[in-house]
Design a protein around this motif. Structure first.
Motif, short mmCIF file in Angstrom:
data_model
loop_
_atom_site.label_atom_id
_atom_site.label_comp_id
_atom_site.label_asym_id
_atom_site.label_seq_id
_atom_site.Cartn_x
_atom_site.Cartn_y
_atom_site.Cartn_z
N GLY A 70 0.77 -1.23 0.00
CA GLY A 70 0.21 0.16 -0.09
C GLY A 70 0.81 1.36 0.12
O GLY A 70 1.81 1.27 0.57
N ASP A 127 -0.09 4.86 1.50
CA ASP A 127 -1.33 5.35 2.32
C ASP A 127 -0.52 6.56 2.80
O ASP A 127 -0.25 6.44 4.24
CB ASP A 127 -1.74 4.45 3.33
N LYS A 136 -0.84 -0.74 -4.24
CA LYS A 136 -2.35 -0.22 -3.87
C LYS A 136 -2.24 1.28 -3.25
O LYS A 136 -2.43 1.20 -2.31
CB LYS A 136 -3.08 -1.18 -3.14
N GLN A 186 -3.96 4.36 -1.97
CA GLN A 186 -5.32 4.77 -1.15
C GLN A 186 -5.64 6.26 -1.94
O GLN A 186 -5.05 7.25 -1.68
CB GLN A 186 -5.27 4.86 0.14
N SER A 187 -6.56 6.44 -2.90
CA SER A 187 -6.96 7.38 -3.64
C SER A 187 -7.35 8.69 -2.72
O SER A 187 -6.82 9.80 -3.02
CB SER A 187 -8.13 7.28 -4.56
N ASP A 194 -6.98 2.49 -5.10
CA ASP A 194 -8.07 1.91 -3.94
C ASP A 194 -8.89 3.13 -3.93
O ASP A 194 -8.69 3.98 -3.27
CB ASP A 194 -7.53 1.59 -2.69
N LYS A 197 -12.66 2.56 -4.14
CA LYS A 197 -14.12 2.23 -3.79
C LYS A 197 -15.09 2.93 -4.56
O LYS A 197 -16.07 3.22 -3.51
CB LYS A 197 -14.08 2.24 -2.28
N SER A 226 -0.09 -2.16 4.49
CA SER A 226 0.46 -0.62 4.16
C SER A 226 1.27 -0.24 5.43
O SER A 226 2.33 -0.05 5.27
CB SER A 226 -0.79 0.02 4.25
#
Length: 287
Positions: free
Chosen positions: A26, A28, A65, A67-68, A99, A101, A258
């Motif tokens: 991740g 993040d 990944k 996290q947007s 990521d 969602k 992450s």
């Protein structure tokens, strides 16, 4: 390289994890982590944090990944940082799962699909996370576009947050909501299974959901798609948890980490070494 109609996300993911292991690392950049690296929580700190992660992971981790939300909080300039990171990772051969969602209906869902999966998107990842809780079929624009462009989706199925139980464990006659999502994903991947390939429609199943998979009678192995397992490491997920939750589906699991990996920063070499060692440990477990 981003997805094309000639190569599916499932194929590229298999190749990436064979080369680098199953870890989904991740990115993040939330306030606590950014400041723990001695950086200021502003656009400059976000940029330095992200560029360090890209330098450490690009070409050394199979899939990353970001996290947007942690980029969106800085507005368009933050989103531009995410776009640059996505391109840099892909140019090094590392897959990117954004990521985000997203989940909506009709033309709005179609617009989200174009933004994250479209051939003319500014900097699309190789896959995106989606929320199906307006109905699995509400995701149809994204499912179809991902298939056309060779990208993937990861649909929220069974999450570890306590609030999720009220929706995911709810029953529709003799089927739980979570089971309906699992079955729908399996149907999307059926053609890939007939070819002996991994499907490109994945699920998000928390590593710390305990015995919920058994209680809800979810057949995760039948999905024939990648299973993103957040919660490994700092969030408490253990090797025993992974075995209990995923069982026969272990070969398709992408353990997501992450905080535990990122705690090795800001030194690039230490961060890369932590990602590699974590991925090697996870590969041994999943075999």
């Amino acid at each position: 390289m981003s997805g094309t109609s000639e190569t599916t996300f499932g194929r590229r993911l298999r190749a990436a994890t064979a080369a680098h292991g199953p870890l989904c690392a991740g990115i993040d950049p939330h306030r606590t982590l950014v400041e723990s690296w001695g950086l200021s929580y502003d656009l400059e700190g976000l940029t330095r944090f992200t560029e360090t992660c890209v330098e450490a992971f690009a070409g050394h981790v199979g899939i990353v990944k970001p996290q947007s939300a942690f980029f969106e909080v800085f507005g368009s300039a933050g989103v531009a940082v995410l776009e640059r990171a996505t391109r840099a990772l892909q140019e090094a051969g590392t897959l990117v799962l954004v990521d985000a969602k997203r989940g909506d209906i009709g033309s709005t869902m179609a617009a989200y699909a174009e933004a994250f999966l479209g051939k003319d998107a500014v900097a699309p990842g190789d896959a995106v996370t989606l929320s199906p809780y307006l109905g699995f079929e509400s995701l149809r624009p994204a499912l179809d576009l991902a298939a056309q462009t060779g990208r993937g989706v990861f649909v929220l199925a069974l999450t570890s947050n306590p609030e999720g139980r009220s929706v995911q464990h709810a029953r529709l006659r003799d089927t739980s909501v979570a089971e309906s999502i699992v079955r729908s994903a399996a149907a999307e991947n059926a053609a890939a299974g007939e070819r002996g390939e991994l499907g490109s429609v994945g699920l998000v199943v928390g590593a710390t959901v305990g015995t919920a998979v058994q209680e809800l009678q979810l057949d995760l192995a039948a999905v024939n798609g990648p299973l993103l397992a957040p919660g490994v490491g700092a969030q408490g997920g253990t090797s025993d948890d992974l075995r209990r939750v995923f069982g026969d589906a272990l070969p398709n699991v992408l353990p997501a980490s992450s905080r535990e990996v990122l705690s090795a920063g800001p030194d690039v070499s230490a961060l890369r070494d932590r990602a590699r060692s974590t991925s090697q440990a996870m590969a041994g477990l999943l075999r």
